[in-house]
Design an enzyme around this catalytic site. Structure first.
Site, PDB file in Angstrom:
ATOM      1  N   LYS A 224      11.666 -18.043  -1.712  1.00  0.00           N
ATOM      2  CA  LYS A 224      10.500 -17.237  -2.060  1.00  0.00           C
ATOM      3  C   LYS A 224      10.944 -15.929  -2.701  1.00  0.00           C
ATOM      4  CE  LYS A 224       9.536 -14.048   1.709  1.00  0.00           C
ATOM      5  NZ  LYS A 224       8.564 -13.171   2.292  1.00  0.00           N
TER       6      LYS A 224
ATOM      7  N   LYS B 182      10.873  -8.884  -1.558  1.00  0.00           N
ATOM      8  CA  LYS B 182      11.134  -7.530  -2.032  1.00  0.00           C
ATOM      9  C   LYS B 182      12.501  -7.037  -1.616  1.00  0.00           C
ATOM     10  CE  LYS B 182       7.107  -5.935   0.618  1.00  0.00           C
ATOM     11  NZ  LYS B 182       7.348  -5.584   2.008  1.00  0.00           N
TER      12      LYS B 182
ATOM     13  N   LYS C 119      16.350 -12.999   9.053  1.00  0.00           N
ATOM     14  CA  LYS C 119      16.618 -11.563   9.026  1.00  0.00           C
ATOM     15  C   LYS C 119      17.799 -11.192   9.910  1.00  0.00           C
ATOM     16  CE  LYS C 119      12.333  -9.755   7.222  1.00  0.00           C
ATOM     17  NZ  LYS C 119      11.235  -8.789   7.282  1.00  0.00           N
TER      18      LYS C 119
HETATM   19  P1  ATP Z   1      10.513  -8.617   2.865  1.00  0.00           P
HETATM   20  O1  ATP Z   1      11.160  -9.342   1.745  1.00  0.00           O
HETATM   21  O2  ATP Z   1      10.813  -7.140   2.908  1.00  0.00           O
HETATM   22  O3  ATP Z   1      10.581  -9.295   4.182  1.00  0.00           O
HETATM   23  P2  ATP Z   1       8.058  -9.630   1.845  1.00  0.00           P
HETATM   24  O4  ATP Z   1       8.231  -9.598   0.372  1.00  0.00           O
HETATM   25  O5  ATP Z   1       8.084 -10.913   2.543  1.00  0.00           O
HETATM   26  O6  ATP Z   1       8.993  -8.583   2.531  1.00  0.00           O
HETATM   27  P3  ATP Z   1       5.812  -8.650   3.382  1.00  0.00           P
HETATM   28  O7  ATP Z   1       5.423  -7.235   3.533  1.00  0.00           O
HETATM   29  O8  ATP Z   1       6.533  -9.254   4.509  1.00  0.00           O
HETATM   30  O9  ATP Z   1       6.665  -8.897   2.085  1.00  0.00           O
HETATM   31  O10 ATP Z   1       4.543  -9.525   3.038  1.00  0.00           O
HETATM   32  C1  ATP Z   1       3.351  -9.044   2.492  1.00  0.00           C
HETATM   33  C2  ATP Z   1       2.443 -10.175   2.072  1.00  0.00           C
HETATM   34  O11 ATP Z   1       2.946 -10.785   0.881  1.00  0.00           O
HETATM   35  C3  ATP Z   1       2.310 -11.323   3.062  1.00  0.00           C
HETATM   36  O12 ATP Z   1       0.968 -11.759   3.066  1.00  0.00           O
HETATM   37  C4  ATP Z   1       3.199 -12.388   2.530  1.00  0.00           C
HETATM   38  O13 ATP Z   1       2.791 -13.658   2.924  1.00  0.00           O
HETATM   39  C5  ATP Z   1       3.015 -12.177   1.041  1.00  0.00           C
HETATM   40  N1  ATP Z   1       4.179 -12.645   0.284  1.00  0.00           N
HETATM   41  C6  ATP Z   1       5.443 -12.190   0.384  1.00  0.00           C
HETATM   42  N2  ATP Z   1       6.259 -12.809  -0.467  1.00  0.00           N
HETATM   43  C7  ATP Z   1       5.483 -13.706  -1.134  1.00  0.00           C
HETATM   44  C8  ATP Z   1       5.743 -14.675  -2.159  1.00  0.00           C
HETATM   45  N3  ATP Z   1       6.945 -14.815  -2.670  1.00  0.00           N
HETATM   46  N4  ATP Z   1       4.721 -15.424  -2.610  1.00  0.00           N
HETATM   47  C9  ATP Z   1       3.477 -15.272  -2.112  1.00  0.00           C
HETATM   48  N5  ATP Z   1       3.163 -14.390  -1.149  1.00  0.00           N
HETATM   49  C10 ATP Z   1       4.134 -13.614  -0.660  1.00  0.00           C
END
Ligand code: ATP
Ligand code: LTN
Length: 332
Positions: free
Chosen positions: A196, A199, A114
């Site tokens: 991964k 969002k 980040k």
């Molecule tokens: P950002 O991209 O904004 O950092 P993020 O998509 O990683 O956000 P978070 O709010 O940080 O989302 O995570 C919410 C939940 O979703 C966490 O439990 C995280 O482990 C899960 N998660 C996020 N991305 C994935 C993915 N690609 N596959 C499976 N689980 C995920």
């Protein structure tokens, strides 16, 4: 009656959620809520470690709550609340900061990622993110924390901090364990299956958002990167794109990966990708409708948050009180 174990998890109200968040997080919570004492929060304090538009943040907070409920998380069974409504999170975070070393925070993968992505704003909060997350979990004495694979390192730090504090004083915190699901703990980007699905991405074709309409979903799957062979086989090492699609299909069509492999045996990639898109779109349509319906009922949402915050504050307050006592804060 046997006492239920406590479980804690949270999602940041940043951007729209992807199917990765749904599969890796929310979907698993559904079964867990039946057997555990669950706290599910909306981590808006974590969200501001990256610049957010205030009006959007407010909107996304309610949208995330409506989504939790639309997905089947029951506010009667679980404590659903907004992190900033319980001041103990910031307070415990401060104490835990004094049990955390700068070096270990600098080495965290997410911090490094980040800070590279937001080089103009490498703020203290971004670096402190794992400590706030530890405070979240430890306040509720949670035994289990269901999260995706990407949060493993943060969970390790939370355990270390808990143990450090317990060793320095006397047992105060439950040392939490991560719950990582076998299938779907990591959904990858459709355009770059080595990453991964996230969002906050530059290329929106790689992520499927829960808010995407049917046509968008189907188009994104049609464009998904696969490989130059033609067999539909689960082999993440050599066939990351196809394996990711098989995982997504198995979750959304409620089949095992083996069943999915058998179903598409001998069929072409084009047909396979269209079927994955259909399965995802079919599952998301009713969810989206339910979310919109709930989101229109502001009073209902506020009432969930009010009782959630009260319940969370009671539990968190007890832990904070113990901590303040142990570290020698004079109490009146
Ligand atoms: P950002 O991209 O904004 O950092 P993020 O998509 O990683 O956000 P978070 O709010 O940080 O989302 O995570 C919410 C939940 O979703 C966490 O439990 C995280 O482990 C899960 N998660 C996020 N991305 C994935 C993915 N690609 N596959 C499976 N689980 C995920
Ligand atoms: N950092 C988490 C969100 C989060 C969380 C938590 C998860 C904040 N606090 C406590 C589990 C427990 C993420 O998923 N990105």
């Amino acid at each position: 009656m046997e006492e239920r174990k406590t479980l804690y998890s949270a999602i940041q109200p940043t951007n729209n959620l992807t199917i990765g968040n749904y599969v890796g997080a929310i979907k698993n919570w559904l079964n867990l809520q039946e057997n555990y004492d669950c706290y599910f929060s909306i981590a808006n304090m974590h969200a501001i470690t990256v610049r957010q538009d205030p009006a959007e943040l407010r909107k996304k907070t309610l949208a995330l709550l409506a989504l939790y409920v639309a997905c089947g998380i029951d506010p009667e069974k679980c404590c659903l609340y907004v992190q900033s409504h319980v001041s103990a999170h910031a307070e415990l975070c401060w104490v835990l900061n004094t049990f955390t070393y700068v070096g270990e925070m600098e080495r965290m993968t997410q911090f490094k990622d980040k800070s590279a992505r937001h080089a103009e704003n490498v703020n203290m909060g971004l670096m402190d993110y794992p400590v706030l997350m530890a405070a979240d979990i430890l306040l509720y004495q949670a035994q289990y924390v269901p999260v995706g694979e990407d949060q493993r390192q943060h969970l390790e730090i939370a355990r270390d901090i808990a143990q450090r504090f317990n060793n320095a004083f006397s047992p105060t915190f439950t040392v939490p364990e991560g719950l990582f699901m076998k299938v779907g703990a990591k959904i990858n980007d459709l355009q770059d299956p080595s990453k991964k699905m996230s969002k906050s991405v530059e290329n929106p074709n790689g992520s499927v958002f829960l808010s995407d309409d049917r046509d968008t979903i189907i188009r994104k799957f049609k464009r998904a990167v696969t490989d130059s062979q033609s067999t539909i086989r689960f082999d993440p090492e050599n066939k990351p794109g196809v394996s990711n699609l098989l995982t997504i299909y198995s979750v959304f069509a409620d089949k095992s990966v083996e069943e999915a492999e058998a179903e598409f045996d001998g069929r072409g990639y084009g047909e396979f990708k269209a079927a994955v898109g259909e399965a995802v779109a079919d599952k998301l349509a009713p969810l989206q409708a339910e979310q919109a319906r709930i989101l229109a009922d502001r009073q209902y949402l506020d009432s969930i948050l009010k009782s959630g915050a009260e319940r969370a504050a009671r539990t968190a307050g007890k832990t904070l009180f113990k901590v303040y006592k142990k570290i020698g804060f004079y109490q009146i």
